[in-house]
Design an enzyme around this catalytic site. Structure first.
Site, PDB file in Angstrom:
ATOM      1  N   LYS A  48      -2.003   6.460  -9.233  1.00  0.00           N
ATOM      2  CA  LYS A  48      -0.930   6.370 -10.223  1.00  0.00           C
ATOM      3  C   LYS A  48      -1.444   6.687 -11.622  1.00  0.00           C
ATOM      4  O   LYS A  48      -0.794   7.420 -12.384  1.00  0.00           O
ATOM      5  CB  LYS A  48      -0.293   4.980 -10.182  1.00  0.00           C
ATOM      6  CG  LYS A  48       0.500   4.703  -8.913  1.00  0.00           C
ATOM      7  CD  LYS A  48       0.851   3.234  -8.774  1.00  0.00           C
ATOM      8  CE  LYS A  48       1.520   2.954  -7.438  1.00  0.00           C
ATOM      9  NZ  LYS A  48       1.735   1.514  -7.191  1.00  0.00           N
ATOM     10  N   GLN A  92       1.619  -4.689  -8.754  1.00  0.00           N
ATOM     11  CA  GLN A  92       1.090  -4.048  -7.556  1.00  0.00           C
ATOM     12  C   GLN A  92       1.051  -5.050  -6.411  1.00  0.00           C
ATOM     13  O   GLN A  92       0.435  -6.106  -6.506  1.00  0.00           O
ATOM     14  CB  GLN A  92      -0.316  -3.497  -7.827  1.00  0.00           C
ATOM     15  CG  GLN A  92      -0.914  -2.732  -6.663  1.00  0.00           C
ATOM     16  CD  GLN A  92      -0.177  -1.443  -6.378  1.00  0.00           C
ATOM     17  OE1 GLN A  92       0.153  -0.681  -7.281  1.00  0.00           O
ATOM     18  NE2 GLN A  92       0.085  -1.185  -5.106  1.00  0.00           N
ATOM     19  N   ASP A 115      10.032  -0.336 -10.100  1.00  0.00           N
ATOM     20  CA  ASP A 115       9.886  -0.388  -8.645  1.00  0.00           C
ATOM     21  C   ASP A 115      11.216  -0.713  -7.967  1.00  0.00           C
ATOM     22  O   ASP A 115      11.367  -0.529  -6.760  1.00  0.00           O
ATOM     23  CB  ASP A 115       8.842  -1.444  -8.252  1.00  0.00           C
ATOM     24  CG  ASP A 115       7.486  -0.823  -7.922  1.00  0.00           C
ATOM     25  OD1 ASP A 115       7.433   0.412  -7.705  1.00  0.00           O
ATOM     26  OD2 ASP A 115       6.489  -1.560  -7.870  1.00  0.00           O
TER      27      ASP A 115
END
Length: 279
Positions: A48, A92, A115
């Site tokens: 990322k 995460q 997300d």
């Protein structure tokens, strides 16, 4: 057989993103919060950060000790919620069991939940709100099908896997395209009979090489979402070599859905940044 290359689609979407970013007037910023030192998470975060740097996007990676108190983590999230330079925040996954995942994900403000995993974003998504954020992997799968002009209208789509990250949201997106969707899981009976009826089979079950030639039929499109490291190298949830001469198209592992999960995250970030500028 058509190989559905996620790398090719990623390059195409990357060019589009770069053009959008040029017209933003600001540098989008993503904050990645990591708790603990999960090896797989380290790999994903590295990808990322690399992709973000290639786009000229600011990526801040904050790493916390595994034993961090939940209230301290939530304070840090709130700090980034209030930071007007930050366009998106992700935690995460997975996170340690001493933390309440729901509390942590829901602490991210709606406008920065790139997300799409908070309860408000999830509600907007399943209610059909056009401004809702789509979980990145699901968005990537639809981008893959769109790029290769694989129509979903009136098709039978079977999804193996019911996770909130992939199975459920991609099923919902296919429904929005007027597909007929069946979502299967570990308790589904006669799984092979169901999968053989699919025009498009999306496999996100997390079991290495589960789907072999006995699960597929001639002419199917297969999207393999899984990725596993074995002694023989990387493989997906589909036994590629066993099905390739039967089906009409398949996404490879690696190089299929994986690259699109990354680009979709940054598409979500840019969308959130645009919305922030409007408000």
């Amino acid at each position: 057989m058509l190989l559905l290359s996620g790398k090719e689609v990623q390059e195409y979407l990357k060019d589009e993103l770069e053009k959008k970013i040029e017209h933003l007037g600001v540098v989008p910023k993503l904050v990645i919060l990591q708790i603990g030192d999960n090896e797989q998470s380290n790999v994903y975060i590295k990808r990322k950060k690399k992709f973000g740097e290639e786009l000229g996007i600011a990526v801040e990676h904050r790493k916390f000790e595994e034993n961090i108190k939940e209230e301290d983590l939530l304070k840090n999230i709130e700090k980034y919620n209030q930071d007007k330079t930050v366009g998106g925040i992700i935690v995460q996954l997975p996170i340690p069991k001493n933390l309440n995942k729901s509390n942590v994900l829901n602490a991210i403000t709606l406008k920065k939940d790139v997300d799409g995993l908070g309860v408000v974003q999830t509600g907007l998504f399943y209610s059909g709100d056009s401004q809702a954020i789509t979980p990145a992997t699901a968005r990537g799968i639809i981008s893959l099908l769109d790029f290769y002009k694989i129509n979903l209208e009136s098709k039978n789509v079977v999804v193996i896997g019911r996770s909130s990250l992939v199975g459920r949201p991609v099923g919902e997106m296919c429904l929005k395209r007027n597909a007929t969707v069946t979502i299967c899981h570990s308790h589904t009976k006669d799984l092979k009979e169901i999968t053989k009826k699919a025009d498009i089979l999306i496999v996100a079950c997390g079991v290495p090489c589960l789907v072999d030639s006995s699960y597929v039929k001639e002419g199917q499109v297969v999207v393999d979402v899984g990725i596993h490291r074995t002694r023989g190298g990387l493989c997906g949830d589909v036994d590629f070599d066993d099905v390739k001469n039967i089906i009409s198209a398949i996404s490879p592992v690696p190089g299929g859905v994986g690259p699109l999960t990354v680009v979709s995250l940054f598409q979500n970030l840019v969308d959130c940044t645009v919305d922030m500028q409007k408000s």
